[in-house]
Motif scaffolding. Structure first.
Motif, mmCIF file in Angstrom:
data_model
loop_
_atom_site.group_PDB
_atom_site.id
_atom_site.type_symbol
_atom_site.label_atom_id
_atom_site.label_comp_id
_atom_site.label_asym_id
_atom_site.label_seq_id
_atom_site.Cartn_x
_atom_site.Cartn_y
_atom_site.Cartn_z
ATOM 1 N N CYS A 74 0.781 -1.200 0.225
ATOM 2 C CA CYS A 74 -0.020 0.173 0.178
ATOM 3 C C CYS A 74 1.025 1.255 -0.329
ATOM 4 O O CYS A 74 1.854 1.234 1.319
ATOM 5 C CB CYS A 74 -0.986 0.359 0.599
ATOM 6 N N VAL A 113 -6.149 -1.953 3.258
ATOM 7 C CA VAL A 113 -5.534 -2.947 3.348
ATOM 8 C C VAL A 113 -5.398 -3.921 3.970
ATOM 9 O O VAL A 113 -5.054 -5.054 2.971
ATOM 10 C CB VAL A 113 -4.690 -2.221 4.976
ATOM 11 N N ALA A 118 -2.401 -7.003 1.500
ATOM 12 C CA ALA A 118 -1.225 -5.787 1.955
ATOM 13 C C ALA A 118 -0.053 -6.507 3.065
ATOM 14 O O ALA A 118 -0.186 -6.441 4.295
ATOM 15 C CB ALA A 118 -0.862 -4.992 1.401
ATOM 16 N N ARG A 119 1.171 -6.774 2.155
ATOM 17 C CA ARG A 119 2.213 -7.092 3.198
ATOM 18 C C ARG A 119 2.390 -6.282 3.481
ATOM 19 O O ARG A 119 4.001 -6.308 4.400
ATOM 20 C CB ARG A 119 2.987 -7.995 2.757
ATOM 21 N N ILE A 121 2.799 -1.607 3.498
ATOM 22 C CA ILE A 121 2.712 0.041 3.666
ATOM 23 C C ILE A 121 3.537 0.902 3.888
ATOM 24 O O ILE A 121 4.420 1.061 4.905
ATOM 25 C CB ILE A 121 0.904 0.200 4.994
ATOM 26 N N SER A 136 -4.804 -0.686 12.354
ATOM 27 C CA SER A 136 -3.609 -1.365 12.348
ATOM 28 C C SER A 136 -4.110 -2.821 13.156
ATOM 29 O O SER A 136 -3.545 -4.016 13.125
ATOM 30 C CB SER A 136 -2.052 -1.413 12.018
ATOM 31 N N CYS A 142 -0.681 -6.992 7.419
ATOM 32 C CA CYS A 142 0.448 -6.080 6.930
ATOM 33 C C CYS A 142 1.421 -6.532 7.458
ATOM 34 O O CYS A 142 1.829 -5.123 8.898
ATOM 35 C CB CYS A 142 -0.190 -4.577 6.980
#
Length: 594
Positions: A74, A113, A118-119, A121, A136, A142
């Motif tokens: 991201c 996210v 997504a791994r 950001i 988060s 992520c």
């Protein structure tokens, strides 16, 4: 049923990817300046060689983190040079970029996210990190977080010190055109946004076709100023097209600084959404009236529009030509200087420009090439260009692209630029793309005999009055916004006996207007002031000239504050979110019909 396909499509290798095009242009002109960022009172150039080197080192850092081909990363940042470097680095590492608007709420960030899984950001600053941190805890996939203003790019580069350029190139070369390049989440008007699955071939094919017809804008000596959000597909396409051509792209420090930075950069062409062109015109008009030169400006405006219309019709009367020449020295040249002095062309997209502004800017010497497309069509589908231009239309399809008008007036699109579908949303994909590849845009339009497309409204925005009259609000809204006092507006009247409008007042214009009429207080304090009501009524009267009596605005209400991105009433590309406004001001709308 109308249908048109533009001939002359350029064949594009199905295995070609976006990083391939960067390496190719780097090998040809490595010392050519391609990016520029502001440092104090000057813009500093970055060459293609320098850009490609930074991209490979950042890609090495992503690979060192353990990111694999196809992983999503991201970017949560406003428009700045680091966005482009990271975008290309993500591609070079074999990953896919997921863009997030800087104005997105914590809930939207959490959805994007999480939905994209997504791994990593990468965020611009601590403010945006604070937004991410607030959600988060629910985003277990992520694993990696970098903050640009906290040395994030240096940390990423350092992480990749043991990954060689050859390893990066091997990863980049493992991609093919059908691989995922980006997920761009549409700013949904209801529910959470949907992720548009765009491939490398979508990007490369669209850019290659655009290059064939926009050569006078996109070439190695060209330059532009990037100020639209790169999270939006329109700016992303311009980014890739500029790098492909080795033309310079300078990064603005923000729309409020445009009039200072345009003369600094002196771009040869511009691109924007219509609202910025409206603000440029309205600001110049207000300044002229404040300086006692309103009559000259208004006469020059009428002449510019008439001159452009006559030129499009193929015959310019001598008297009009002489008046135009006079006003070019008195008025138009000053406006061109304010825009940097070198720009002859501009591209407008993201919303309808309207023929009024199109003819005006064309008449002062800035040819605006209005285009049309959606995130789902890699931004570009149709565009006016120097070889085929019809002001008021959004142009003809790109070479190899097809446009069809369905029986109910909806615009359908087909071609290699159409996205794969909505990310992990098979039902929405099936509803949007027919089995034979035609994509339903949701827009209403017509095609003329030469293949020029005219957009008349959104399918879901068509207002049907209680008497059964269909009304397209865009025509009225465009005319309303042509008056400096009006910032935004929304036409209403669905299932009601007549058409009405809710209107916001331009904050900058209010300061001037209030002072000149000795009105104290804010807009909210003066919504019923007779002088303000008369000014807005004049704008309504102008708008009503464009439609029949049954479609005309019978009454209006002035709202206490302007629409904004922060307030949720507008998208990041400055389009009104009609359902949000309707909900927020439901009591105002109800009072109209009480």
């Amino acid at each position: 049923m109308q249908e048109f396909t533009s001939p002359g499509a350029v064949a594009v290798d199905a295995n070609l990817t976006v990083p391939d095009t960067l390496w190719a242009v780097e090998a040809t002109v490595p010392s050519k300046a391609v990016l520029a960022y502001r440092d104090g009172d000057a813009f500093v150039d970055v060459t293609l060689g320098e850009m490609a080197t930074k991209v490979r080192r950042l890609a090495a850092g992503l690979m060192a983190l353990g990111l694999e081909k196809g992983d999503r990363v991201c970017l949560f940042t406003p428009t700045r040079i680091e966005f482009t470097l990271l975008d290309y680095a993500i591609w070079a590492a074999g990953c896919a970029t997921v863009t997030i608007y800087e104005t997105s709420s914590a809930e939207q960030v959490e959805w994007i996210v999480g939905n994209s899984e997504a791994r990593a950001i990468i965020l611009a600053d601590d403010t945006l990190k604070g937004v991410f941190d607030s959600v988060s805890g629910s985003l277990g996939t992520c694993e990696h977080v970098f903050v640009i203003d906290d040395g994030g790019l240096d940390k990423l580069t350092e992480a990749g010190k043991d990954v060689s350029d050859d390893q990066v190139l091997a990863r980049a070369n493992s991609l093919n055109g059908d691989d995922l390049a980006t997920l761009v989440y549409t700013s949904g008007t209801t529910g959470m946004p949907k992720g548009c699955h765009l491939t490398h071939h979508n990007f490369v094919w669209t850019v290659k076709q655009a290059e064939t017809i926009l050569g006078q804008l996109l070439h190695e000596r060209a330059s532009t100023l990037m100020f639209l959000p790169l999270a939006h597909i329109f700016a992303r396409l311009i980014q890739v097209a500029s790098v492909n051509q080795g033309s310079k792209m300078a990064y603005s420090t923000g729309i409020p600084n445009l009039m200072e930075e345009l003369p600094m950069v002196q771009p040869t062409w511009l691109f924007s959404v219509p609202r910025v062109f409206e603000k440029v015109f309205n600001g110049a008009q207000a300044k002229a009236h404040d300086g006692g030169k309103g009559k000259i400006f208004d006469a020059a405006t009428a002449t510019a529009i008439a001159f452009s219309q006559a030129r499009q019709d193929g015959r310019i009367p001598m008297g009009l030509k002489l008046r135009h020449g006079l006003f070019d020295k008195l008025v138009y040249s000053k406006l061109r200087t304010a825009l940097g002095g070198q720009a002859e062309y501009a591209v407008s997209g993201g919303a309808a420009l309207g023929s009024r502004l199109g003819f005006y800017f064309d008449g002062i010497g800035l040819e605006i090439m209005e285009g049309y497309g959606l995130t789902e069509t890699s931004a570009g589908t149709t565009v006016n260009h120097p070889g085929a231009r019809r002001i008021g239309s959004v142009g003809r399809p790109l070479p190899g692209a097809s446009v069809k008008i369905a029986d109910d007036g909806e615009v359908l699109i087909k071609g290699p630029h159409v996205f794969k579908g909505y990310w992990r949303n098979e039902q929405a994909t099936a509803e949007a793309i027919e089995p034979d590849g035609w994509f339903h845009t949701g827009d209403i339009g017509t095609l003329d005999d030469d293949g020029f497309l005219f957009i008349t409204g959104r399918k879901k925005e068509i207002i049907v009055t209680a008497a059964g009259k269909n009304v397209a609000p865009a025509v009225l809204e465009d005319r309303l916004r042509s008056t400096p006092i009006v910032s935004q507006c929304m036409v209403v009247g669905d299932a009601q006996p007549f058409i009405a409008a809710i209107v916001t007042i331009d904050p900058d214009e209010w300061v001037r207007f209030a002072a000149s009429h000795e009105i104290a207080g804010s807009v909210a304090d003066n919504r019923e002031h007779p002088v303000l009501l008369a000014e807005v009524q004049e704008a309504v009267d102008i708008a009503n000239k464009a439609v029949s009596k049954a479609e005309s605005i019978r009454t209006f209400r002035i709202l206490p504050e302007d629409f904004s991105i922060e307030g949720g009433e507008m998208t990041p590309t400055l389009k009104v979110k009609r359902n949000v406004v309707a909900d927020k001001y439901a009591d105002v709308i109800s009072s109209i019909y009480a």
